[in-house]
Design a protein around this motif. Sequence first.
Motif, mmCIF file in Angstrom:
data_model
loop_
_atom_site.group_PDB
_atom_site.id
_atom_site.type_symbol
_atom_site.label_atom_id
_atom_site.label_comp_id
_atom_site.label_asym_id
_atom_site.label_seq_id
_atom_site.Cartn_x
_atom_site.Cartn_y
_atom_site.Cartn_z
ATOM 1 N N GLN A 140 -29.933 -13.074 44.801
ATOM 2 C CA GLN A 140 -29.161 -13.283 43.575
ATOM 3 C C GLN A 140 -29.840 -14.301 42.662
ATOM 4 N N PHE A 141 -30.375 -15.346 43.240
ATOM 5 C CA PHE A 141 -31.080 -16.345 42.432
ATOM 6 C C PHE A 141 -32.344 -15.752 41.817
ATOM 7 N N ARG A 142 -33.091 -14.993 42.602
ATOM 8 C CA ARG A 142 -34.308 -14.380 42.073
ATOM 9 C C ARG A 142 -33.991 -13.387 40.963
ATOM 10 N N GLY A 143 -32.882 -12.680 41.102
ATOM 11 C CA GLY A 143 -32.482 -11.706 40.097
ATOM 12 C C GLY A 143 -31.720 -12.301 38.932
ATOM 13 N N LEU A 144 -31.605 -13.634 38.900
ATOM 14 C CA LEU A 144 -30.910 -14.347 37.825
ATOM 15 C C LEU A 144 -29.462 -13.877 37.681
ATOM 16 N N ARG A 145 -28.816 -13.555 38.807
ATOM 17 C CA ARG A 145 -27.435 -13.068 38.773
ATOM 18 C C ARG A 145 -26.417 -14.158 39.050
ATOM 19 N N ILE A 146 -26.876 -15.353 39.358
ATOM 20 C CA ILE A 146 -25.969 -16.478 39.598
ATOM 21 C C ILE A 146 -25.887 -17.324 38.337
ATOM 22 N N GLU A 147 -24.679 -17.575 37.880
ATOM 23 C CA GLU A 147 -24.483 -18.356 36.660
ATOM 24 C C GLU A 147 -24.181 -19.808 37.022
ATOM 25 N N LYS A 148 -25.070 -20.682 36.618
ATOM 26 C CA LYS A 148 -24.911 -22.111 36.892
ATOM 27 C C LYS A 148 -24.633 -22.861 35.594
ATOM 28 N N THR A 149 -23.735 -23.805 35.670
ATOM 29 C CA THR A 149 -23.404 -24.632 34.508
ATOM 30 C C THR A 149 -23.604 -26.099 34.872
ATOM 31 N N TYR A 150 -24.312 -26.806 34.007
ATOM 32 C CA TYR A 150 -24.573 -28.228 34.211
ATOM 33 C C TYR A 150 -23.931 -29.026 33.078
ATOM 34 N N CYS A 274 -25.236 -33.147 36.184
ATOM 35 C CA CYS A 274 -24.406 -32.680 37.288
ATOM 36 C C CYS A 274 -24.272 -31.161 37.239
ATOM 37 N N SER A 275 -24.484 -30.518 38.366
ATOM 38 C CA SER A 275 -24.214 -29.088 38.501
ATOM 39 C C SER A 275 -22.709 -28.937 38.680
ATOM 40 N N SER A 276 -22.004 -28.674 37.586
ATOM 41 C CA SER A 276 -20.547 -28.791 37.572
ATOM 42 C C SER A 276 -19.804 -27.486 37.815
ATOM 43 N N ALA A 277 -20.468 -26.342 37.698
ATOM 44 C CA ALA A 277 -19.798 -25.055 37.926
ATOM 45 C C ALA A 277 -20.810 -24.013 38.358
ATOM 46 N N VAL A 278 -20.336 -23.027 39.119
ATOM 47 C CA VAL A 278 -21.212 -21.944 39.568
ATOM 48 C C VAL A 278 -20.380 -20.681 39.760
ATOM 49 N N ARG A 279 -20.995 -19.552 39.491
ATOM 50 C CA ARG A 279 -20.341 -18.248 39.662
ATOM 51 C C ARG A 279 -21.338 -17.302 40.321
ATOM 52 N N SER A 307 -7.434 -32.099 43.446
ATOM 53 C CA SER A 307 -7.344 -31.621 42.061
ATOM 54 C C SER A 307 -8.682 -31.645 41.338
ATOM 55 N N SER A 308 -9.684 -32.310 41.908
ATOM 56 C CA SER A 308 -10.994 -32.378 41.265
ATOM 57 C C SER A 308 -11.860 -31.165 41.587
ATOM 58 N N VAL A 309 -11.343 -30.277 42.441
ATOM 59 C CA VAL A 309 -12.082 -29.098 42.889
ATOM 60 C C VAL A 309 -11.295 -27.845 42.528
ATOM 61 N N ARG A 310 -12.013 -26.840 42.015
ATOM 62 C CA ARG A 310 -11.366 -25.568 41.696
ATOM 63 C C ARG A 310 -12.235 -24.429 42.219
ATOM 64 N N VAL A 311 -11.661 -23.592 43.077
ATOM 65 C CA VAL A 311 -12.357 -22.434 43.634
ATOM 66 C C VAL A 311 -11.457 -21.221 43.466
ATOM 67 N N THR A 312 -11.979 -20.165 42.855
ATOM 68 C CA THR A 312 -11.212 -18.940 42.663
ATOM 69 C C THR A 312 -12.052 -17.736 43.068
ATOM 70 N N PHE A 313 -11.360 -16.652 43.457
ATOM 71 C CA PHE A 313 -12.004 -15.392 43.817
ATOM 72 C C PHE A 313 -11.535 -14.318 42.851
ATOM 73 N N VAL A 322 -17.128 -15.334 43.359
ATOM 74 C CA VAL A 322 -16.644 -16.682 43.647
ATOM 75 C C VAL A 322 -16.969 -17.579 42.464
ATOM 76 N N GLU A 323 -15.976 -18.301 41.995
ATOM 77 C CA GLU A 323 -16.164 -19.254 40.899
ATOM 78 C C GLU A 323 -15.704 -20.624 41.378
ATOM 79 N N ALA A 324 -16.585 -21.611 41.246
ATOM 80 C CA ALA A 324 -16.261 -22.966 41.693
ATOM 81 C C ALA A 324 -16.642 -23.965 40.609
ATOM 82 N N SER A 325 -15.831 -25.001 40.468
ATOM 83 C CA SER A 325 -16.135 -26.067 39.513
ATOM 84 C C SER A 325 -15.577 -27.378 40.050
ATOM 85 N N ILE A 326 -16.157 -28.473 39.587
ATOM 86 C CA ILE A 326 -15.722 -29.799 40.021
ATOM 87 C C ILE A 326 -15.585 -30.704 38.803
ATOM 88 N N ASP A 327 -14.759 -31.737 38.950
ATOM 89 C CA ASP A 327 -14.667 -32.748 37.901
ATOM 90 C C ASP A 327 -15.928 -33.612 37.920
#
Length: 333
Positions: A140-150, A274-279, A307-313, A322-327
């Motif tokens: 997924q990383f090689r195929g650029l299919r993972i969305e990272k937010t900093y 900070c790597s604050s979110a990933v999908r 409450s500083s962590v959010r994980v959803t499917f 999978v979507e995850a984010s942190i404060d």
Amino acid sequence: GRVGDRIFPNDTLYRQKRMVDAGASEHWCRSYDRSKNDTSLLGNVNVVYEDDHMAIVNKPGGVEIFQHSLTIMQDGDGASSSSGKNSMKELLPFALRPPTRGVVADVLAIPEAAHRLDKPTSGLLLVAKTRPSLKHLSAQFRGLRIEKTYTAICYGTPKAIINGRREGVMGPIKIHPSEDDDNKAPLGGENRWQSTEAPLDGKSAITHWRVLKHLQHNNTTQLSLLELKPKTGRYRQLRRHMAKIHGCPLVGDTVFAKGIEKGGNNGKLGLFLCSSAVRFEHPCYGASSDVFERNRNAAARLSSDDSSVRVTFRSEGDRLMVEASIDLHQKFA
């Protein structure tokens, strides 16, 4: 025998059968058991989400993914203890529970990071517990299919766009409004998503970014709170693009903001990145999997406990996203 092998009279043929998976290493099991009674062994590594196949952890700044010199110490029982200067590779066995024995196949001896984060960068790190998970996440990383937010804080404000290029910059550099403008930028049209294309080390490098807020330090230094989405994964890409292309190095960057950091206090707090979110797509579970609801409920409980962590499917066809984010750390406030 193998395909193509010649068989002769009186040869004995055997059918190759995969050996039963031995499961996690004894080192991993012992390390995890010890951390239950001694949280100092975790080295400030917080688990955001985990299952039998993979995990998401919050990597602290200042910790390497791998370390060249071994700093793990063995005690009299053969179990490992943390020296406080370990890499993530050495700390993960303390933080993550081993997969359920006999349920999951191809378990790694110890959990492995599926990608890299610079030593001073903090935030979300994807970790594999099994070989199939590591292979799937790496693909997924090689195929650029993972969305990272900093999220980052930089000195100054990235320059405005003039005829598709930043004024004063020479070379094969493109800076233009991003097509991904679904979310309105907090500062209005002037600070919509922008996209910077500037080769790094002879390879294409693309960074989407936008300004979230203007800040001031000591009422004199102009700073900007940024949100960045790298579309490629070049070495130190975000730091190099902001410093070399935009002339706005990140606060706390001891490599690209040396002159600015001297005499200031910002650098003492580490790098403000900070790597604050990933999908991403779950490497083993599909949307129709019988564990879908169980994991979604587990994530809901996790988010309610912290409450500083959010994980959803979310289901997308037969894929489980999978979507995850942190404060952000309080230093960003």
